[in-house]
Write an enzyme that holds these catalytic residues in place. Structure first.
Site, PDB file in Angstrom:
ATOM      1  N   THR A  66       0.628  -1.517  -0.258  1.00  0.00           N
ATOM      2  CA  THR A  66       0.148   0.364  -0.128  1.00  0.00           C
ATOM      3  C   THR A  66       0.794   1.178  -0.134  1.00  0.00           C
ATOM      4  O   THR A  66       2.402   0.945  -0.134  1.00  0.00           O
ATOM      5  CB  THR A  66      -0.967   0.094   1.157  1.00  0.00           C
ATOM      6  OG1 THR A  66       0.072   0.692   2.192  1.00  0.00           O
ATOM      7  CG2 THR A  66      -1.797  -0.946   1.068  1.00  0.00           C
ATOM      8  N   ASP A  67       0.349   2.006  -0.376  1.00  0.00           N
ATOM      9  CA  ASP A  67       1.158   3.773  -0.177  1.00  0.00           C
ATOM     10  C   ASP A  67       0.532   4.346   1.218  1.00  0.00           C
ATOM     11  O   ASP A  67      -0.106   4.326   2.006  1.00  0.00           O
ATOM     12  CB  ASP A  67       0.294   4.758  -1.437  1.00  0.00           C
ATOM     13  CG  ASP A  67      -1.058   4.836  -1.610  1.00  0.00           C
ATOM     14  OD1 ASP A  67      -1.303   4.561  -0.163  1.00  0.00           O
ATOM     15  OD2 ASP A  67      -1.082   5.253  -2.979  1.00  0.00           O
ATOM     16  N   MET A  68       0.557   5.746   0.714  1.00  0.00           N
ATOM     17  CA  MET A  68       0.332   6.570   2.555  1.00  0.00           C
ATOM     18  C   MET A  68      -1.219   6.334   2.821  1.00  0.00           C
ATOM     19  O   MET A  68      -1.247   6.439   3.953  1.00  0.00           O
ATOM     20  CB  MET A  68       1.456   7.677   2.860  1.00  0.00           C
ATOM     21  CG  MET A  68       2.345   7.844   2.766  1.00  0.00           C
ATOM     22  SD  MET A  68       3.556   9.260   2.127  1.00  0.00           S
ATOM     23  CE  MET A  68       2.720  10.169   3.425  1.00  0.00           C
TER      24      MET A  68
END
Length: 132
Positions: free
Chosen positions: A16-18
């Site tokens: 995942t990203d932020m």
């Protein structure tokens, strides 16, 4: 068209990203796993293909559509279907789903190459495995 090959996976934090959604490039990793497991499932050994025939598969083109986000801890399904074989290439249609929701679709063109990087036709034995 044959029934799709199914590969299941879970979304981990590293995917995942932020914002907590799957980083866009990771869908390419997910569909690569689906294709790799499909190749094993049909009885093809890519190491033997390289050693015995002197050929490898390489991705030539990917057309991708991102339709909805996957999130941390989602259980996803990668569907893989061989849609076309021609000479030195074949095309795979792939989808990533969460339940019944299609999150990502891709059309992947795979080329058959010599170890020197030149396109070459599929040997008949390997083509037969792909077509079964």
């Amino acid at each position: 068209m044959s029934a799709p090959f199914i590969h299941r996976l879970r979304v981990y934090y590293e995917d995942t990203d932020m914002a907590g959604i799957v980083y866009y490039a990771n869908y390419l990793r997910f569909i690569e796993r689906g294709r790799s497991d499909w190749v094993r499932e049909i009885g093809m050994d890519q190491n033997a293909m390289r050693e015995e025939h002197g050929i490898v598969f390489a991705v030539r083109r990917v057309e991708a559509d991102y339709l909805a986000p996957a999130k941390l801890d989602d259980v996803l399904v990668v569907e893989t279907v061989l849609s076309e074989i021609k000479g030195a290439r074949f095309i795979m249609d792939q989808r990533v789903l969460r339940g019944d929701t299609v999150l990502f679709t891709a059309k992947v063109v795979i080329v058959v190459m010599t170890l020197q990087g030149r396109p070459t036709k599929l040997p008949a034995t390997i083509r037969a495995l792909l077509e079964k």
